[in-house]
Design a protein around this motif. Structure first.
Motif, PDB file in Angstrom:
ATOM      1  N   LYS A  23       0.819  -1.227   0.000  1.00 44.69           N
ATOM      2  CA  LYS A  23       0.000   0.000   0.000  1.00 44.69           C
ATOM      3  C   LYS A  23       0.844   1.264   0.000  1.00 44.69           C
ATOM      4  N   LEU A  24       2.131   1.117  -0.344  1.00 43.79           N
ATOM      5  CA  LEU A  24       2.988   2.301  -0.434  1.00 43.79           C
ATOM      6  C   LEU A  24       2.863   2.868  -1.846  1.00 43.79           C
ATOM      7  N   SER A  25       2.248   4.041  -1.965  1.00 39.85           N
ATOM      8  CA  SER A  25       1.957   4.579  -3.296  1.00 39.85           C
ATOM      9  C   SER A  25       3.056   5.496  -3.816  1.00 39.85           C
ATOM     10  N   PHE A  26       3.918   5.951  -2.909  1.00 37.96           N
ATOM     11  CA  PHE A  26       4.967   6.894  -3.323  1.00 37.96           C
ATOM     12  C   PHE A  26       6.210   6.703  -2.476  1.00 37.96           C
ATOM     13  N   MET A  27       7.364   6.737  -3.149  1.00 34.25           N
ATOM     14  CA  MET A  27       8.627   6.736  -2.409  1.00 34.25           C
ATOM     15  C   MET A  27       9.650   7.528  -3.216  1.00 34.25           C
ATOM     16  N   ASP A  28      10.401   8.398  -2.548  1.00 29.41           N
ATOM     17  CA  ASP A  28      11.469   9.111  -3.247  1.00 29.41           C
ATOM     18  C   ASP A  28      12.819   8.673  -2.679  1.00 29.41           C
ATOM     19  N   SER A  29      13.893   9.406  -2.996  1.00 28.11           N
ATOM     20  CA  SER A  29      15.223   8.946  -2.588  1.00 28.11           C
ATOM     21  C   SER A  29      15.414   8.997  -1.072  1.00 28.11           C
ATOM     22  N   SER A  30      14.592   9.799  -0.380  1.00 29.58           N
ATOM     23  CA  SER A  30      14.674   9.822   1.087  1.00 29.58           C
ATOM     24  C   SER A  30      14.188   8.493   1.662  1.00 29.58           C
ATOM     25  N   GLY A  31      13.123   7.947   1.055  1.00 26.08           N
ATOM     26  CA  GLY A  31      12.608   6.647   1.469  1.00 26.08           C
ATOM     27  C   GLY A  31      13.637   5.566   1.192  1.00 26.08           C
ATOM     28  N   LEU A  32      14.276   5.709   0.045  1.00 23.43           N
ATOM     29  CA  LEU A  32      15.331   4.781  -0.361  1.00 23.43           C
ATOM     30  C   LEU A  32      16.476   4.791   0.660  1.00 23.43           C
ATOM     31  N   GLY A  33      16.877   5.978   1.073  1.00 21.48           N
ATOM     32  CA  GLY A  33      17.951   6.119   2.054  1.00 21.48           C
ATOM     33  C   GLY A  33      17.592   5.478   3.382  1.00 21.48           C
ATOM     34  N   MET A  34      16.320   5.639   3.768  1.00 22.26           N
ATOM     35  CA  MET A  34      15.853   5.053   5.027  1.00 22.26           C
ATOM     36  C   MET A  34      15.896   3.518   4.928  1.00 22.26           C
ATOM     37  N   MET A  35      15.454   2.972   3.786  1.00 22.53           N
ATOM     38  CA  MET A  35      15.440   1.510   3.608  1.00 22.53           C
ATOM     39  C   MET A  35      16.879   0.965   3.606  1.00 22.53           C
ATOM     40  N   LEU A  36      17.751   1.691   2.922  1.00 22.02           N
ATOM     41  CA  LEU A  36      19.154   1.288   2.852  1.00 22.02           C
ATOM     42  C   LEU A  36      19.794   1.335   4.252  1.00 22.02           C
TER      43      LEU A  36
END
Lengths: 146, 116
Positions: free
Chosen positions: B52-65
Motif C-alpha cells: 500500500k505504499l503509493s509513493f517513495m522518493d530517494s529519502s525513502g530509499l535512504g531510510m530503507m538502505l
C-alpha cells in the motif's frame, strides 16, 4: 493549447514536501498525462524540494522555496529555487550516490532520479545565494482532446 | 497524504507494513519507530510489505538502505514484498535489487529469510 503558468512559495519545512509535489501534479494534470508521468513529476519535485530543505536551508524553516511551472503545448518546465547556502561543486553533487550528509541516511540519488525521470535538468547554484533547478519534460498527448 | 505504519512480530522477524507516501518527512518517523523495535535486541530480520505504499522518493530509499545496513551489522536479513510499479522504478534505478530481494507476497518474503 496556449501557455499557462503558476508560481508557488512556501516555508522550507519537510511537511511541505508532499504539498509541493501534489500541487505541481495537480497543475500538470490539465495535460492529461499518464499515471507514470504524474508519478515521475511528483518524484522529481519531491527530490528538489527535499534538497532545498535539507541542504539549501539546512532545515531552517525561515527559508522560502519558490516553485514555478510553465505549460507550453505538451512541454512542461518546472523550476525549484531556494535562497539557501548554494552548492560548491554542482558536478560533484550530481554524481550518483554522492551525499554530504550520509549521517542523515541520504541516498545520494536525488539528482540522478531527476535526470532520469525528466527529459532535461539544469542546475544553477551560487555559494551563499542559492540554487535553482530547472526540469523539463514533454508529456505524451495521446488522449488529449483540447 | 501522509504515511501509516503498522508492525508485527513473527518469531524474530519484524514485519513492517507501510501505507501512503514515504518521503523525507515521513521517513524520519518510520526510521525512529523501527529503530526503537530493533534496539530492544530481539529482532533478527526485517520484512517490508510495500503493497500500500503509493509513493517513495530517494529519502525513502535512504531510510530503507539504512535499515538494511543496520540489520546486516546485527547479522540479520531483510526482504521486501508487494512493490507497486512506481516504487519499483526507484528501487531499480538505485540498484537496490543487487542487494535486496523482492517477493510477490509477504509469506514468500518471510520464507526467504529462512526462519519459518
Amino acid at each position: 493549447m496556449s501557455k499557462n503558468f503558476m508560481t508557488l512559495q512556501f516555508a522550507a519545512k519537510s511537511e511541505n514536501e508532499s504539498f509541493a509535489r501534489v500541487t505541481v501534479a495537480a497543475f500538470i494534470a490539465q495535460l492529461d498525462p499518464t499515471l507514470e508521468e504524474i508519478h515521475d513529476i511528483k518524484t522529481v519535485v519531491s527530490e528538489a524540494v527535499t534538497n532545498a530543505v535539507i541542504h539549501g536551508y539546512e532545515e531552517d524553516a525561515n527559508g522560502i522555496i519558490t516553485i514555478s511551472a510553465v505549460i507550453d503545448g505538451a512541454n512542461i518546465e518546472i523550476t525549484i529555487a531556494d535562497n539557501g547556502k548554494g552548492i560548491e561543486n554542482v558536478e560533484e553533487a550530481m554524481q550518483p550516490l554522492y551525499t554530504t550528509k550520509p549521517e542523515l541516511e541520504r541516498s545520494g540519488m536525488g539528482f540522478t532520479i531527476m535526470q532520469n525521470f525528466m527529459d532535461e535538468m539544469n542546475v544553477e547554484s551560487k555559494v551563499g545565494e542559492g540554487t535553482k533547478v530547472t526540469l523539463r519534460k514533454k508529456i505524451t498527448l495521446n488522449s488529449m482532446i483540447s | 497524504m501522509s504515511l501509516q505504519i503498522s508492525m508485527e512480530m513473527e518469531r524474530n522477524t519484524l514485519i513492517i507494513r507501510l501505507e501512503g507516501e514515504l518521503d523525507h518527512h515521513t521517513s524520519e518517523k518510520v526510521r525512529d519507530k523501527i529503530e526503537a523495535e530493533v534496539d530492544k535486541g530481539i529482532i533478527n530480520n526485517l520484512v517490508f510489505n510495500l503493497e500500500k505504499l503509493s509513493f517513495m522518493d530517494s529519502s525513502g530509499l535512504g531510510m530503507m538502505l539504512g535499515r538494511y545496513k543496520k540489520i546486516r551489522q546485527l547479522d540479520g536479513k531483510m526482504s521486501i514484498c508487494s512493490v507497486q510499479s512506481s516504487v519499483y522504478k526507484i528501487f531499480e534505478l538505485s540498484g537496490m535489487f543487487k542487494i535486496l530481494s523482492v517477493y510477490d507476497t509477504e509469506a514468500d518474503a518471510i520464507n526467504a529469510l529462512g526462519v519459518a
